[in-house]
Design a protein around this motif. Structure first.
Motif, PDB file in Angstrom:
ATOM      1  N   SER A  74       0.870  -1.172   0.000  1.00 53.78           N
ATOM      2  CA  SER A  74       0.000   0.000   0.000  1.00 53.78           C
ATOM      3  C   SER A  74       0.915   1.234   0.000  1.00 53.78           C
ATOM      4  O   SER A  74       2.147   1.117   0.000  1.00 53.78           O
ATOM      5  N   GLY A  75       0.322   2.402   0.025  1.00 55.65           N
ATOM      6  CA  GLY A  75       1.112   3.626  -0.048  1.00 55.65           C
ATOM      7  C   GLY A  75       2.138   3.767   1.073  1.00 55.65           C
ATOM      8  O   GLY A  75       3.224   4.311   0.867  1.00 55.65           O
ATOM      9  N   SER A  76       1.816   3.239   2.245  1.00 53.79           N
ATOM     10  CA  SER A  76       2.741   3.382   3.385  1.00 53.79           C
ATOM     11  C   SER A  76       4.101   2.749   3.096  1.00 53.79           C
ATOM     12  O   SER A  76       5.125   3.215   3.606  1.00 53.79           O
TER      13      SER A  76
ATOM     14  N   THR B 299      -5.941  13.400   3.755  1.00 53.76           N
ATOM     15  CA  THR B 299      -7.225  12.699   3.703  1.00 53.76           C
ATOM     16  C   THR B 299      -8.006  12.821   5.017  1.00 53.76           C
ATOM     17  O   THR B 299      -9.225  12.676   5.026  1.00 53.76           O
TER      18      THR B 299
ATOM     19  N   ASP C  56       3.507  12.971  -0.893  1.00 54.05           N
ATOM     20  CA  ASP C  56       2.444  11.988  -0.719  1.00 54.05           C
ATOM     21  C   ASP C  56       1.223  12.545  -1.461  1.00 54.05           C
ATOM     22  O   ASP C  56       0.629  13.540  -1.042  1.00 54.05           O
TER      23      ASP C  56
ATOM     24  N   SER D 214      -1.473   5.525  -3.569  1.00 51.28           N
ATOM     25  CA  SER D 214      -2.031   4.178  -3.395  1.00 51.28           C
ATOM     26  C   SER D 214      -3.092   3.964  -4.481  1.00 51.28           C
ATOM     27  O   SER D 214      -3.805   4.892  -4.845  1.00 51.28           O
TER      28      SER D 214
ATOM     29  N   LYS E 202      -7.340   4.589  -4.128  1.00 56.48           N
ATOM     30  CA  LYS E 202      -7.976   5.920  -4.039  1.00 56.48           C
ATOM     31  C   LYS E 202      -8.427   6.328  -5.447  1.00 56.48           C
ATOM     32  O   LYS E 202      -9.247   5.636  -6.029  1.00 56.48           O
TER      33      LYS E 202
HETATM   34  C1  LIG Z   1      -2.763  10.941   2.608  1.00 58.26           C
HETATM   35  C2  LIG Z   1      -2.494   9.508   2.909  1.00 58.26           C
HETATM   36  N1  LIG Z   1      -1.230   9.085   3.005  1.00 58.26           N
HETATM   37  C3  LIG Z   1      -0.930   7.815   3.267  1.00 58.26           C
HETATM   38  C4  LIG Z   1      -1.907   6.876   3.483  1.00 58.26           C
HETATM   39  C5  LIG Z   1      -1.544   5.468   3.762  1.00 58.26           C
HETATM   40  O1  LIG Z   1      -1.774   4.774   2.580  1.00 58.26           O
HETATM   41  P1  LIG Z   1      -2.037   3.196   2.607  1.00 58.26           P
HETATM   42  O2  LIG Z   1      -3.211   2.958   3.473  1.00 58.26           O
HETATM   43  O3  LIG Z   1      -2.255   2.888   1.148  1.00 58.26           O
HETATM   44  O4  LIG Z   1      -0.787   2.581   3.135  1.00 58.26           O
HETATM   45  C6  LIG Z   1      -3.239   7.258   3.410  1.00 58.26           C
HETATM   46  C7  LIG Z   1      -4.317   6.277   3.642  1.00 58.26           C
HETATM   47  O5  LIG Z   1      -5.477   6.572   3.652  1.00 58.26           O
HETATM   48  C8  LIG Z   1      -3.542   8.595   3.110  1.00 58.26           C
HETATM   49  O6  LIG Z   1      -4.807   8.999   3.001  1.00 58.26           O
END
Ligand SMILES: Cc1ncc(COP(=O)(O)O)c(C=O)c1O
Length: 354
Positions: A58-60, A133, A159, A182, A185
Motif C-alpha cells: 500500500s502507499g505506506s 485525507t 504523498d 495508493s 484511491k
Molecule cells: C494521505 C495519505 N497518506 C498515506 C496513506 C496510507 O496509505 P495506505 O493505506 O495505502 O498505506 C493514506 C491512507 O489513507 C492517506 O490517506
C-alpha cells in the motif's frame, strides 16, 4: 456495496474482473510486455518524463521507500493531519531525524511556512502531503515547489496518495523527487499496490545511502523496471487492473477526468455549505474528498446504518481525533457527478434536510 469513503473506494466490475484473470509468470515475455506497457501508460497519464514504478504494497510502503532512499539525515515534515503526521513517524522509525512544521487540523501548509522552517533548520528532504485525507485539505503544492526550487539540496517528497490521477500534479515542473499514490484511491482499484515517480536526484541520493534495505531499494526498482521486470513477484492482479484503468483514463481524456473530479467536488461542497460546513480552510478544499464539520451534531454511525440498509452504501466518519466532529465523503476514481447527487439526495431523506 458502494463505498463513498476516501479509500478504499468503490471499483467498477470490469476492474474487478481484470483482477480475477489467471496470473502470468512474472518473468515471462507476456508479462514483461504488459508491465512495460503499464509503465509507459502511467508516464503518459502522470504527464512526466521521470521514471515511474509500481510497488506491491500500500502507499505506506512507499513512504518507507522515500525515507530510506531519499532522506540522508533529517527531514522537514509538513504536518496538517493524521497522515502527514504518520509519515514523520515512519521517518523516525527508520532512524531519521525529523523537524515538524505543524498547523491546526483543517489548515493548509503555506509556502512561507516551509521557507521559514528551511531558514531555521538544516534538512535534506521535505515530506509533503498534497491531499491530507483526514482533514480534506489540499495543500497548495505550487507554493511549496516555488520554495524548494531555490533549494536543490533538499529533496521534495510528495504523498499524493489520495489525489494522484484525480487532480493534475505536474511532477516535472514542480520538481518533485518522489510522488507516491495508493491504487485504492483515485485510481479506482482495490487496495494492495502503489505507484510512484522517481527523479534523477532521488536516484543520486539513494546511491549515496547504504541502508536502503531490500524490498524498497529504489535502485533495484530502476534496474528491474528497465527490463520490464520487478524485483520480486508483484501483485499481478493489480498490474492487470492498473493496465485497464490507465487505458480507461486515456480514453476518458485527462482534462475530462480532472474536470469530472472538480464537478463532483463542487456538488458535494455546495451541499456541505448548505447543510453543514466544509472543515478545510477556504481555498484549500480537497478536490477528491470533502471533510464536513459536523455542525448539526448528527450521529454518523446511525446515518451510515441507514445508508447501508436502504441503499447499500456508506460514507466515512471523521478520522482519529476528528471522529464525530467531522465526516467525509469521497468523490474520486470512477464515481460520477450523478452518483454524488444520488448520495446527497439519500442523505437529505435520511437526515430530513431540504
Ligand atoms: C494521505 C495519505 N497518506 C498515506 C496513506 C496510507 O496509505 P495506505 O493505506 O495505502 O498505506 C493514506 C491512507 O489513507 C492517506 O490517506
Amino acid at each position: 456495496m458502494k463505498l463513498f469513503i476516501p479509500g478504499p473506494i468503490w471499483c467498477r466490475e470490469e476492474v474487478l474482473k481484470e483482477m480475477a484473470r489467471q496470473p502470468l509468470g512474472h518473468r515471462s515475455k507476456q508479462f514483461t510486455a504488459i508491465f512495460s506497457g503499464v509503465l509507459d501508460k502511467l508516464k503518459k497519464v502522470l504527464g512526466t518524463t521521470a521514471d515511474v514504478h509500481v510497488a506491491t504494497s500500500s502507499g505506506s510502503g512507499v513512504w518507507e521507500l522515500a525515507v530510506r532512499n531519499c532522506v540522508r539525515r533529517r527531514a522537514l515534515v509538513c504536518q496538517c493531519g493524521a497522515f502527514s503526521e504518520k509519515w514523520g513517524d515512519v521517518a523516525e522509525l527508520n532512524g531519521r531525524e525529523i523537524v515538524r512544521l505543524s498547523v491546526e487540523p483543517g489548515r493548509a501548509i503555506r509556502g512561507e511556512m516551509i521557507a521559514n522552517m528551511l531558514k531555521k533548520h538544516d534538512v535534506d528532504a521535505v515530506l509533503y502531503c498534497h491531499n491530507e485525507t483526514s482533514t480534506g485539505v489540499m495543500n497548495p503544492i505550487e507554493e511549496a515547489a516555488e520554495v524548494l526550487r531555490e533549494r536543490p539540496d533538499v529533496l521534495f517528497l510528495v504523498d499524493a496518495v489520495s489525489s494522484l490521477s484525480g487532480v493534475e500534479i505536474d511532477v516535472d515542473r514542480l520538481g518533485i523527487d518522489i510522488c507516491l499514490a495508493s491504487l485504492q484511491k483515485a485510481f479506482g482499484i482495490p487496495p494492495g499496490a502503489a505507484v510512484f515517480t522517481a527523479s534523477a536526484r532521488a536516484y543520486e541520493r539513494a546511491a549515496s545511502l547504504k541502508d536502503r534495505g531490500y524490498y524498497f531499494d529504489l535502485l533495484a526498482f530502476r534496474k528491474n523496471a528497465e527490463k520490464g521486470q520487478t524485483l520480486v513477484t508483484p501483485s499481478i492482479p493489480h498490474i492487470y487492473a492498473l493496465n485497464h484503468q490507465l487505458d480507461s483514463m486515456l480514453a476518458e481524456g485527462l482534462p475530462n477526468r480532472y474536470a469530472r473530479h472538480r464537478q463532483m467536488a463542487d456538488v458535494v461542497r455546495e451541499w456541505a455549505r448548505r447543510h453543514f460546513a466544509v472543515f478545510a480552510e477556504k481555498g484549500f478544499e480537497s478536490v477528491t474528498l470533502t471533510c464536513l464539520a459536523n455542525t448539526r451534531n448528527i450521529d454518523v454511525g446511525a446515518l451510515n446504518k441507514e445508508l447501508l440498509s436502504r441503499h447499500d452504501c456508506v460514507i466515512s466518519d471523521g478520522y482519529g481525533d476528528l471522529k464525530g466532529k467531522t465526516f467525509r465523503i469521497a468523490h474520486m476514481g470512477d464515481m460520477q457527478v450523478s452518483d454524488m447527487r444520488q448520495l446527497l439526495q439519500w442523505m437529505d431523506e435520511i437526515l430530513g434536510l431540504k
